[in-house]
Design an enzyme around this catalytic site. Structure first.
Site, PDB file in Angstrom:
ATOM      1  N   ILE A   1      -3.881  -9.684   2.432  1.00 44.90           N
ATOM      2  CA  ILE A   1      -4.438 -10.629   3.380  1.00 44.90           C
ATOM      3  C   ILE A   1      -6.007 -10.586   3.434  1.00 44.90           C
ATOM      4  CG2 ILE A   1      -2.531 -10.586   4.822  1.00 44.90           C
ATOM      5  CD1 ILE A   1      -4.150  -8.628   6.490  1.00 44.90           C
TER       6      ILE A   1
ATOM      7  N   THR B   1       0.873  -1.280  -0.009  1.00 44.37           N
ATOM      8  CA  THR B   1       0.051   0.033  -0.088  1.00 44.37           C
ATOM      9  C   THR B   1       0.979   1.262   0.060  1.00 44.37           C
ATOM     10  OG1 THR B   1      -0.196   0.205   2.556  1.00 44.37           O
ATOM     11  CG2 THR B   1      -1.659  -1.317   1.554  1.00 44.37           C
TER      12      THR B   1
ATOM     13  N   TYR C   1      -9.107   2.896  14.099  1.00 55.69           N
ATOM     14  CA  TYR C   1      -7.950   2.274  14.169  1.00 55.69           C
ATOM     15  C   TYR C   1      -8.033   1.308  15.273  1.00 55.69           C
ATOM     16  CZ  TYR C   1      -3.045   1.020  14.964  1.00 55.69           C
ATOM     17  OH  TYR C   1      -1.914   0.340  15.494  1.00 55.69           O
ATOM     18  N   SER C   2      -8.137   2.080  16.443  1.00 56.94           N
ATOM     19  CA  SER C   2      -7.947   1.149  17.777  1.00 56.94           C
ATOM     20  C   SER C   2      -9.027   0.092  17.747  1.00 56.94           C
ATOM     21  CB  SER C   2      -7.774   1.796  18.951  1.00 56.94           C
ATOM     22  OG  SER C   2      -8.779   2.850  19.320  1.00 56.94           O
ATOM     23  N   ALA C   3     -10.129   0.381  17.236  1.00 55.23           N
ATOM     24  CA  ALA C   3     -11.242  -0.437  17.508  1.00 55.23           C
ATOM     25  C   ALA C   3     -11.008  -1.671  16.473  1.00 55.23           C
ATOM     26  CB  ALA C   3     -12.463  -0.002  17.170  1.00 55.23           C
TER      27      ALA C   3
ATOM     28  N   LYS D   1       3.280  10.053  10.356  1.00 57.44           N
ATOM     29  CA  LYS D   1       3.246   9.688  11.740  1.00 57.44           C
ATOM     30  C   LYS D   1       4.237  11.077  12.321  1.00 57.44           C
ATOM     31  CE  LYS D   1       1.115   5.813  11.339  1.00 57.44           C
ATOM     32  NZ  LYS D   1       1.819   4.662  11.361  1.00 57.44           N
ATOM     33  N   LEU D   2       3.622  11.291  13.601  1.00 58.83           N
ATOM     34  CA  LEU D   2       4.378  12.788  14.274  1.00 58.83           C
ATOM     35  C   LEU D   2       5.830  12.899  13.734  1.00 58.83           C
ATOM     36  CD1 LEU D   2       3.657  14.991  16.243  1.00 58.83           C
ATOM     37  CD2 LEU D   2       4.629  13.769  17.922  1.00 58.83           C
TER      38      LEU D   2
ATOM     39  N   LYS E   1      -8.204  -2.823  15.558  1.00 62.09           N
ATOM     40  CA  LYS E   1      -6.934  -3.831  16.307  1.00 62.09           C
ATOM     41  C   LYS E   1      -7.507  -4.429  17.404  1.00 62.09           C
ATOM     42  CE  LYS E   1      -3.232  -3.965  15.375  1.00 62.09           C
ATOM     43  NZ  LYS E   1      -2.409  -4.658  14.125  1.00 62.09           N
TER      44      LYS E   1
ATOM     45  N   GLU F   1      -3.520  -1.673   8.371  1.00 56.96           N
ATOM     46  CA  GLU F   1      -3.764  -0.126   7.974  1.00 56.96           C
ATOM     47  C   GLU F   1      -3.471   0.513   9.677  1.00 56.96           C
ATOM     48  OE1 GLU F   1      -4.183   2.063   5.654  1.00 56.96           O
ATOM     49  OE2 GLU F   1      -4.197   0.302   4.016  1.00 56.96           O
TER      50      GLU F   1
ATOM     51  N   THR G   1      -1.352  -2.998  19.143  1.00 62.19           N
ATOM     52  CA  THR G   1      -1.113  -1.810  19.756  1.00 62.19           C
ATOM     53  C   THR G   1      -1.451  -1.352  21.253  1.00 62.19           C
ATOM     54  OG1 THR G   1      -1.615   0.742  19.604  1.00 62.19           O
ATOM     55  CG2 THR G   1      -3.069  -1.039  18.489  1.00 62.19           C
ATOM     56  N   ASP G   2      -0.763  -0.767  21.801  1.00 61.61           N
ATOM     57  CA  ASP G   2      -1.557  -0.315  23.270  1.00 61.61           C
ATOM     58  C   ASP G   2      -2.805   0.497  23.173  1.00 61.61           C
ATOM     59  OD1 ASP G   2      -0.552   2.199  22.310  1.00 61.61           O
ATOM     60  OD2 ASP G   2       0.746   2.520  24.126  1.00 61.61           O
ATOM     61  N   GLU G   3      -3.175   1.011  22.015  1.00 65.79           N
ATOM     62  CA  GLU G   3      -4.288   1.886  21.628  1.00 65.79           C
ATOM     63  C   GLU G   3      -5.483   1.066  22.117  1.00 65.79           C
ATOM     64  OE1 GLU G   3      -4.060   4.738  18.519  1.00 65.79           O
ATOM     65  OE2 GLU G   3      -1.660   4.646  18.617  1.00 65.79           O
TER      66      GLU G   3
END
Ligand code: NAD
Ligand code: TYD
Length: 350
Positions: free
Chosen positions: A64, A40, A157-159, A196-197, A161, A88, A132-134
């Site tokens: 996938i 991607t 995103y976190s939901a 990313k930051l 994952k 993603e 992830t920790d998110e």
């Protein structure tokens, strides 16, 4: 050399995946490593260019979301283990377009689990899911995420994952699929896509562009050197217990604004700018919708049970990261041309 395991590493052309692939290809010549990646916008074969000719390495372009294709690869390559990183991964993109996150992160993971379940007939296998920790949500000023913290994901995103983590555990519980999971804090280092930051700020400082800090810049993240994460994955893969989850973090919390100011100081020195020059580029912009305030990992379990700890001090790691971006301008220019400009303009308009 005969290979005693054939590992399918998904997402191995991305940021973290490329570091994991490099570590496994060089450290374990007796393993065959199959890197499966859709390429991607976030995947780039140059990220693994240095190991592409290794005798125990093979790259396969694939998605996938495509289950028949995964079935064919498992059969043809006789896959014995999976390290699943394909995803993603950018929260802001999940806010503007959640469906691709649901398709890759949830459906894609479910496809891999299904194919592993039907291909493996005994327990001499491993499905390692990288997360992830998110998934744990957002902390206030106090406390840490442990492996027992209840899930409370708050972005698409976190939901997505969190959903994939639950599926992996359900396949272990229901079908006895041999699985391991890890949930890691924010990574930084070479080859990170400049949405990313940290790489975004380095690139903008370099080009004298505004530095978009969301809200008041008071959100806190726990930063970990990507190669320390790759070492942790190696440790969990080989020493972790089946069915268990390990939190991975840097014990290294920074507010976004303190981090951006620190980056500005490093960049002023590297670019021979007067002290304070780059900080003038800081621009406070509209906050991210649903912006999680603070993430902080308690990494006691992986330290006490498996002996893993981070190795690189943040200041030294940041300087190495800046050096990498400044000396890899061709890579940066290639990934920030075309679609990146469209994304940037749409996301940071105004
Ligand atoms: P990334 O966005 O840099 O790379 C993701 C890779 O997955 C890319 O190479 C992309 O081409 C590939 N991919 C995407 N969709 C695919 C699909 N449908 N089929 C096959 N390949 C596909 O992400 P990253 O930062 O390297 O993160 C890797 C993993 O680690 C993710 O699962 C992420 O959730 C997790 N993670 C990331 C961080 C972080 O700070 N970046 C922290 C903790 C966990
Ligand atoms: P990011 O690198 O997107 O990681 P995550 O959202 O997964 O933690 O963002 C890290 C922090 O930096 C987060 O609090 C959002 C903030 N941020 C900005 O202030 N400005 C930006 O342009 C970006 C991309 C992030």
């Amino acid at each position: 050399m005969p290979h005693n395991r054939t590992l399918l590493i998904t997402g191995g052309a991305g940021f973290i995946g490329s570091h994991v692939v490099r570590l496994f290809v060089t450290k374990y010549p007796h393993y065959k490593i199959v890197n499966l990646d859709k390429l991607t916008y976030a995947g780039n074969l140059e990220n693994v260019g240095d190991i592409e000719k290794a005798p125990n390495y093979e790259f396969i372009k694939g998605d996938i979301q495509d289950k028949p294709f995964l079935t064919k690869i498992f059969l043809e390559k006789n896959i014995t283990d999976v390290i699943h990183l394909a995803a993603e991964s950018h929260v802001d993109r999940s806010i503007s377009g959640p469906m691709e996150f649901i398709m890759t992160n949830i459906v894609g993971t479910a496809n891999l689990l299904e194919v592993a379940r039907s291909s493996w007939s005994d327990q001499h296998h491993l499905f390692y899911h990288v997360s992830t920790d998110e998934v744990y949500g957002s902390l206030g000023a106090e406390g840490f995420f442990t492996e027992k913290t209840a899930y409370d994901p708050r972005s698409p995103y976190s939901a997505s994952k969190a959903s994939s983590d639950h599926l992996v555990r359900a396949y272990h519980h229901t079908y006895k699929l041999p699985v391991k999971l890890s949930n890691c804090s924010n990574n930084y280092g070479s080859h990170q896509f400049p949405e990313k930051l940290i790489p975004l700020m380095i690139n903008n400082i370099r080009h004298n562009k505004p530095l978009p800090v969301y809200g008041k810049g008071e959100n806190v993240r726990d930063w970990l050197w990507v190669e320390d994460h790759a070492r942790a994955i190696d440790t969990v893969f080989h020493l972790g217990k089946i069915g268990e989850t390990y939190n991975i973090g840097g014990w290294n919390e920074w507010t976004n604004i303190a981090l951006v100011k620190h980056l500005c100081r490093i960049m002023d020195q590297k670019l021979n700018r007067p002290a304070g020059e780059s900080e003038k580029l800081i621009t406070y912009v509209t906050d991210r919708a649903g912006h999680d305030l603070r993430y902080a990992i308690d990494a006691t379990k992986i330290k006490n049970e498996l002996g893993w700890t981070p190795t690189i001090q943040f200041e030294a790691g940041l300087e190495k990261t800046v050096d990498w971006y400044l000396s890899n301008e061709t890579w940066v220019n290639a990934v920030t041309s075309g679609d990146y400009q469209k994304y940037y303009e749409a996301h940071y308009k105004g």
